[in-house]
Design a protein around this motif. Sequence first.
Motif, PDB file in Angstrom:
ATOM      1  N   GLU A 176       1.022  -1.173   0.185  1.00  0.00           N
ATOM      2  CA  GLU A 176       0.042  -0.018   0.016  1.00  0.00           C
ATOM      3  C   GLU A 176       0.811   1.303  -0.058  1.00  0.00           C
ATOM      4  N   ALA A 177       1.976   1.498   0.741  1.00  0.00           N
ATOM      5  CA  ALA A 177       2.727   2.439   0.915  1.00  0.00           C
ATOM      6  C   ALA A 177       3.578   2.792  -0.434  1.00  0.00           C
ATOM      7  N   PHE A 179       2.259   2.686  -3.209  1.00  0.00           N
ATOM      8  CA  PHE A 179       1.481   3.483  -4.186  1.00  0.00           C
ATOM      9  C   PHE A 179       0.937   4.724  -3.544  1.00  0.00           C
ATOM     10  N   GLN A 180       1.608   5.094  -2.433  1.00  0.00           N
ATOM     11  CA  GLN A 180       1.367   6.608  -1.699  1.00  0.00           C
ATOM     12  C   GLN A 180       2.445   7.498  -1.861  1.00  0.00           C
ATOM     13  N   PRO A 181       2.023   8.564  -2.073  1.00  0.00           N
ATOM     14  CA  PRO A 181       0.823   9.179  -2.627  1.00  0.00           C
ATOM     15  C   PRO A 181       0.698   8.935  -4.198  1.00  0.00           C
ATOM     16  N   ARG A 182      -0.784   8.990  -4.578  1.00  0.00           N
ATOM     17  CA  ARG A 182      -1.040   8.610  -5.893  1.00  0.00           C
ATOM     18  C   ARG A 182      -0.262   9.654  -6.927  1.00  0.00           C
ATOM     19  N   GLU A 183       0.252  10.648  -6.679  1.00  0.00           N
ATOM     20  CA  GLU A 183       1.037  11.490  -7.502  1.00  0.00           C
ATOM     21  C   GLU A 183       2.411  10.834  -7.936  1.00  0.00           C
ATOM     22  N   GLY A 184       2.863   9.857  -7.085  1.00  0.00           N
ATOM     23  CA  GLY A 184       4.033   9.175  -7.333  1.00  0.00           C
ATOM     24  C   GLY A 184       4.049   8.313  -8.761  1.00  0.00           C
ATOM     25  N   THR A 186       3.385   5.319  -9.380  1.00  0.00           N
ATOM     26  CA  THR A 186       4.031   3.906  -9.060  1.00  0.00           C
ATOM     27  C   THR A 186       3.185   2.859 -10.263  1.00  0.00           C
ATOM     28  N   GLY A 203      -0.393  -0.321 -11.097  1.00  0.00           N
ATOM     29  CA  GLY A 203      -1.146   0.909 -11.164  1.00  0.00           C
ATOM     30  C   GLY A 203      -2.080   1.075 -12.324  1.00  0.00           C
TER      31      GLY A 203
END
Length: 235
Positions: A176-177, A179-184, A186, A203
Amino acid sequence: MKTRFLSIGLLIVMTTTAIPQALPDEVIDRAKSLELDTPYVPPPGDPMAHHAAGYAKVMCSAVFISGLSPEFAAENVGFFTAPYEVRGMFRKPVIDRRNKAVHVTLLDGLTRTAKYLGSQGCVALQIGKSDVNFTPVVVKSRLPNPATQPWPMGDILPKDPLPAEIDSAKLNAAVEAAFQPREGLTAAFVVTWKGRLIAERYGDGSGVQTPLESWSMGKSLTATLFGHPREGRRV
């Protein structure tokens, strides 16, 4: 400031044995000891023309290999060639789907082109050229169908429960981490443990079969194959 699209499958290896970590200064000193004592000499020619060629190649790979939209690729992929601020100095990339090519034109009118060549991927063409100086060939794989082979040589995963040593809650938290934040942005995250794939997530717009550029990981894998006493003879 734009966030670069992580078009690399991230890989972490989880172990139950503590590994001593080198201090940052030790790592830096070791890296400096391996540096070549040669000055950097930029390639001849107009740097903007080089950026345009790199931009065209990145766009070509993103569109014709990974299947990304041109709009997404232009905003998020591969900023080490043609940084975001430099891309604004070019005209909008032209996607030639019929000929599977991408054209990037500088404001002075010079156009750089990258072309998709099947098994050879996307190649940036020389200035003034409409094709490459070699004959593309189709590379036929001699490997068995991955749908019939267990991972890592194929796509079949074990149906057994997770090993007892794995904390599933921490594993899920790690995924989960990633893919955080979504702006990354991944694109893919894969977790292996003792040679077994124990978690994976992709993603938006990506999946198990999505070809993604490996960037410098490809160099490491190729160098490893060349250095292997048996595999090196096959490369």
